[in-house]
Design an enzyme around this catalytic site. Structure first.
Site, PDB file in Angstrom:
ATOM      1  CG  HIS A  69     106.380 -99.759 -30.301  1.00 40.74           C
ATOM      2  ND1 HIS A  69     105.068-100.012 -30.636  1.00 40.74           N
ATOM      3  CD2 HIS A  69     106.992-100.953 -30.176  1.00 40.74           C
ATOM      4  CE1 HIS A  69     104.907-101.321 -30.701  1.00 40.74           C
ATOM      5  NE2 HIS A  69     106.050-101.917 -30.436  1.00 40.74           N
TER       6      HIS A  69
ATOM      7  CG  ASP B 111     113.808-105.304 -29.868  1.00 39.35           C
ATOM      8  OD1 ASP B 111     113.715-106.434 -29.385  1.00 39.35           O
ATOM      9  OD2 ASP B 111     113.154-104.930 -30.863  1.00 39.35           O
TER      10      ASP B 111
ATOM     11  CG  HIS C 144     109.349-107.423 -36.338  1.00 43.94           C
ATOM     12  ND1 HIS C 144     108.941-107.182 -35.058  1.00 43.94           N
ATOM     13  CD2 HIS C 144     108.517-108.408 -36.805  1.00 43.94           C
ATOM     14  CE1 HIS C 144     107.916-107.959 -34.750  1.00 43.94           C
ATOM     15  NE2 HIS C 144     107.642-108.727 -35.796  1.00 43.94           N
TER      16      HIS C 144
HETATM   17  N1  COA Z   1     115.661 -93.327 -34.350  1.00 44.79           N
HETATM   18  C1  COA Z   1     115.581 -92.079 -34.856  1.00 44.79           C
HETATM   19  N2  COA Z   1     114.438 -91.519 -35.262  1.00 44.79           N
HETATM   20  C2  COA Z   1     113.332 -92.256 -35.142  1.00 44.79           C
HETATM   21  C3  COA Z   1     113.318 -93.549 -34.621  1.00 44.79           C
HETATM   22  C4  COA Z   1     114.541 -94.074 -34.208  1.00 44.79           C
HETATM   23  N3  COA Z   1     114.626 -95.295 -33.695  1.00 44.79           N
HETATM   24  N4  COA Z   1     112.064 -94.029 -34.618  1.00 44.79           N
HETATM   25  C5  COA Z   1     111.294 -93.075 -35.120  1.00 44.79           C
HETATM   26  N5  COA Z   1     112.056 -92.003 -35.444  1.00 44.79           N
HETATM   27  C6  COA Z   1     111.595 -90.761 -36.006  1.00 44.79           C
HETATM   28  C7  COA Z   1     111.470 -90.886 -37.511  1.00 44.79           C
HETATM   29  O1  COA Z   1     112.644 -90.528 -38.179  1.00 44.79           O
HETATM   30  C8  COA Z   1     110.353 -89.920 -37.781  1.00 44.79           C
HETATM   31  O2  COA Z   1     110.872 -88.607 -37.709  1.00 44.79           O
HETATM   32  P1  COA Z   1     110.384 -87.497 -38.739  1.00 44.79           P
HETATM   33  O3  COA Z   1     108.901 -87.339 -38.455  1.00 44.79           O
HETATM   34  O4  COA Z   1     111.214 -86.312 -38.386  1.00 44.79           O
HETATM   35  O5  COA Z   1     110.642 -88.059 -40.099  1.00 44.79           O
HETATM   36  C9  COA Z   1     109.431 -90.090 -36.583  1.00 44.79           C
HETATM   37  O6  COA Z   1     110.279 -90.524 -35.517  1.00 44.79           O
HETATM   38  C10 COA Z   1     108.344 -91.103 -36.806  1.00 44.79           C
HETATM   39  O7  COA Z   1     108.922 -92.310 -37.287  1.00 44.79           O
HETATM   40  P2  COA Z   1     108.144 -93.445 -38.082  1.00 44.79           P
HETATM   41  O8  COA Z   1     109.117 -94.409 -38.683  1.00 44.79           O
HETATM   42  O9  COA Z   1     107.135 -92.832 -38.995  1.00 44.79           O
HETATM   43  O10 COA Z   1     107.344 -94.140 -36.946  1.00 44.79           O
HETATM   44  P3  COA Z   1     106.852 -95.586 -37.016  1.00 44.79           P
HETATM   45  O11 COA Z   1     105.699 -95.670 -36.130  1.00 44.79           O
HETATM   46  O12 COA Z   1     106.655 -96.071 -38.396  1.00 44.79           O
HETATM   47  O13 COA Z   1     108.152 -96.346 -36.474  1.00 44.79           O
HETATM   48  C11 COA Z   1     109.550 -98.061 -35.819  1.00 44.79           C
HETATM   49  C12 COA Z   1     108.163 -97.442 -35.704  1.00 44.79           C
HETATM   50  C13 COA Z   1     109.684 -99.107 -34.706  1.00 44.79           C
HETATM   51  C14 COA Z   1     109.701 -98.739 -37.180  1.00 44.79           C
HETATM   52  C15 COA Z   1     110.625 -96.970 -35.646  1.00 44.79           C
HETATM   53  O14 COA Z   1     110.473 -96.306 -34.417  1.00 44.79           O
HETATM   54  C16 COA Z   1     112.006 -97.521 -35.818  1.00 44.79           C
HETATM   55  O15 COA Z   1     112.516 -97.660 -36.930  1.00 44.79           O
HETATM   56  N6  COA Z   1     112.693 -97.870 -34.665  1.00 44.79           N
HETATM   57  C17 COA Z   1     113.971 -98.493 -34.733  1.00 44.79           C
HETATM   58  C18 COA Z   1     113.809 -99.991 -34.964  1.00 44.79           C
HETATM   59  C19 COA Z   1     113.331-100.716 -33.732  1.00 44.79           C
HETATM   60  O16 COA Z   1     113.767-100.443 -32.631  1.00 44.79           O
HETATM   61  N7  COA Z   1     112.436-101.685 -33.957  1.00 44.79           N
HETATM   62  C20 COA Z   1     111.893-102.516 -32.896  1.00 44.79           C
HETATM   63  C21 COA Z   1     110.479-102.172 -32.642  1.00 44.79           C
HETATM   64  S1  COA Z   1     109.863-103.069 -31.223  1.00 44.79           S
END
Ligand code: COA
Length: 374
Positions: A259, A310, A220
Site C-alpha cells: 500500500h 482488495d 488502484h
Molecule cells: N508485489 C510485489 N512487490 C511489491 C508489491 C506487490 N504487490 N508492492 C510493492 N512491492 C515492492 C516493489 O517492487 C518495491 O520493491 P523494490 O524496492 O525492491 O523495488 C517495493 O515493494 C516498494 O514498492 P512501490 O511500488 O515503490 O511502493 P508504492 O508505495 O508505490 O506501492 C502500490 C503501492 C499499491 C502501487 C503497490 O504496493 C502495488 O503495486 N500493489 C499491487 C496493486 C494493488 O494491490 N493495488 C491496490 C492498492 S489498495
C-alpha cells in the site's frame, strides 16, 4: 522554491486538508470523520456511513429513514439511460459501463447549481448499482430487469438484483461491510482526480466520471479482480506458494498486496478476511480461501508485504456468487459516497488545483521548416 517530487508519485506530499477521513495514523489506522472503520463495518450500515461522509455526522433514526427512502427512489433508471446501457456491448468492461452511465445521467439530470449537489450525489449512489446490473442482465440474458426493490440497504438490493432472489442475511451483511470498507479513503488516486475536476468548478457527474476512469486501473481499484485471477490460477496451497515464489523471482507485482500509505497493515484487510472465512461454506470457496491464505503467508515471509483491502475482497465476493468483472464496479458503488463528500469539501473552500512541473526537455532551439527536415 518548489519541492521536487519527480518519480515519487507525490508520496508523502500533503496536497490539501480534509475533515472526511484520516488514513495511516500509526501506520495502520483508518477513520471516517473520527470513527474507526472496523467499528463502523461491525456496527453500522453503508447508508449510515454514506450519510456520515456526506453530512459530517451519523444520522438519527429519522434522518436515516429519510435518506434510505431517497436512495431507494434513486434506484429507478430514466428510460433514455436504459437505452444507452442497452447499446453498450457485452464485451465492454463493466467499469466502462459505469463511466458511461454516470456521464449519461449527467446529461439527463444535470447538476445545474451547487445547491443541487446533495440531490445529485444521492441519485448517483442509488443509481450506479442499477446501471451496472441492468446492463449486466440485458447483455447476458436479454432481460430488462426492474431496478426497484424493497430491500432497505444497497448491499441486499445489489445481491437481489444480481441473483434474482432475496439474499441470505449473512450475505447481505458481508457485502454491506465491504461497501463500508470501500466507501472512503482520503486523497487516493480516484478521489484526487475527482477533486482536481471539482476544483475547476465542474459538475459532480464530471468529477465522478473522472474518478471512475481513475479507479479502473489495476494499481488502484482493479487490484481485486487481478487478485481473483491470481487465486484462480492455483489448485491448492502448495501450488500457490510455488507460483508466488516464481512471480517474486521474476520481480512481478502480486496484486492485492502492499500500500502507498499504510506501512504496517491495511486495517480493512482483517475485516474482509474474516468475512471471507465466514462465507467459505462450499468446497470451491474453501479451496480458494486456502490458496489465498497461502499467497498471504508467502508474501509476508518473502517480501514483508501485507494484503490490502482488495486481496480478501476477492474470495469474499466469489463466495457471494459475484462474477469477477463486477468486483471493481462494486468498489465504485461504495466509493461514490466518498468522492461526492470530497467534491462538496473542495467546493466549500475552492482553489484551482494546478501544481507546476520542472521542465527537463531540450533547451531552446530554432524551428526548422518541414522541407528542411530529412
Ligand atoms: N508485489 C510485489 N512487490 C511489491 C508489491 C506487490 N504487490 N508492492 C510493492 N512491492 C515492492 C516493489 O517492487 C518495491 O520493491 P523494490 O524496492 O525492491 O523495488 C517495493 O515493494 C516498494 O514498492 P512501490 O511500488 O515503490 O511502493 P508504492 O508505495 O508505490 O506501492 C502500490 C503501492 C499499491 C502501487 C503497490 O504496493 C502495488 O503495486 N500493489 C499491487 C496493486 C494493488 O494491490 N493495488 C491496490 C492498492 S489498495
Amino acid at each position: 522554491m518548489n519541492a521536487r517530487v519527480d518519480g515519487t508519485g507525490l508520496r508523502g506530499v500533503s496536497a490539501g486538508t480534509t475533515a472526511i477521513s484520516s488514513v495511516g495514523a500509526d501506520g495502520k489506522a483508518l477513520r471516517y470523520r473520527g470513527y474507526d472503520v472496523a467499528e463502523l463495518a461491525a456496527r453500522s450500515s453503508f447508508e449510515e456511513v454514506a450519510y456520515l461522509l456526506l453530512y459530517g455526522e451519523l444520522p438519527t433514526g429519522a434522518e436515516l429513514e429519510a435518506f434510505r427512502d431517497e436512495l431507494a427512489e434513486a434506484r429507478q433508471l430514466p428510460v433514455d439511460l436504459a437505452a444507452v446501457l442497452e447499446a453498450i456491448p457485452a464485451s465492454a468492461h463493466p467499469m466502462d459501463v459505469l463511466r458511461t452511465g454516470c456521464s449519461m445521467l449527467g446529461t439527463l439530470e444535470p447538476e445545474r447549481t451547487f445547491e443541487e449537489q446533495r440531490r445529485a450525489a444521492t441519485r448517483l449512489i442509488g443509481a450506479l448499482p442499477s446501471m451496472l446490473l441492468y446492463w449486466y442482465h440485458f447483455t447476458r440474458a436479454a432481460r430488462r430487469i426492474a431496478t426497484a426493490s424493497d430491500e432497505p440497504g444497497a448491499a441486499a438490493h445489489f445481491l437481489r438484483l444480481l441473483h434474482d432472489e432475496p439474499p441470505l442475511a449473512s450475505h447481505a451483511r458481508a457485502l454491506d461491510a465491504s461497501l463500508i470498507l470501500y466507501a472512503e479513503h482520503e486523497f487516493n488516486a480516484s478521489t484526487f482526480a475527482a477533486r482536481v475536476c471539482a476544483a475547476t468548478l465542474s459538475d459532480l457527474h464530471s468529477a465522478v466520471t473522472a474518478a471512475i476512469g481513475t479507479l479502473r486501473g489495476p494499481l488502484h481499484g482493479g487490484a481485486n479482480e487481478q487478485a481473483m485471477a491470481l487465486i484462480e490460477r492455483f489448485t491448492d496451497a502448495e501450488a500457490a506458494v510455488r507460483g508466488v515464489e516464481e512471480m517474486l523471482a521474476r520481480k512481478e507485482r502480486v496484486m492485492g498486496f502492499g500500500h502507498a500509505v499504510y506501512k504496517q497493515g491495511d486495517p480493512r484487510s482483517p475485516v474482509i478476511e474474516r468475512w471471507a472465512e465466514k462465507l467459505a461454506r462450499d468446497d470451491d470457496s474453501r479451496r480458494k480461501l486456502a490458496v489465498a491464505h497461502a499467497i498471504d503467508r508467502t508474501m509476508r515471509e518473502r517480501k514483508g508485504l501485507f494484503p490490502n483491502v482488495d486481496f480478501y475482497s476477492a474470495p469474499a465476493y466469489h463466495a457471494l456468487g459475484i462474477p469477477t468483472p463486477l468486483f471493481t464496479p462494486i468498489f465504485v458503488c461504495a466509493r461514490v459516497a466518498g468522492w461526492a463528500a470530497h467534491v462538496f469539501e473542495q467546493r466549500a473552500d475552492n482553489r484551482l488545483i494546478r501544481p507546476s512541473a520542472e521542465y527537463v526537455g531540450p533547451g531552446p532551439r530554432p524551428y526548422r521548416p518541414l522541407a528542411e527536415r530529412a
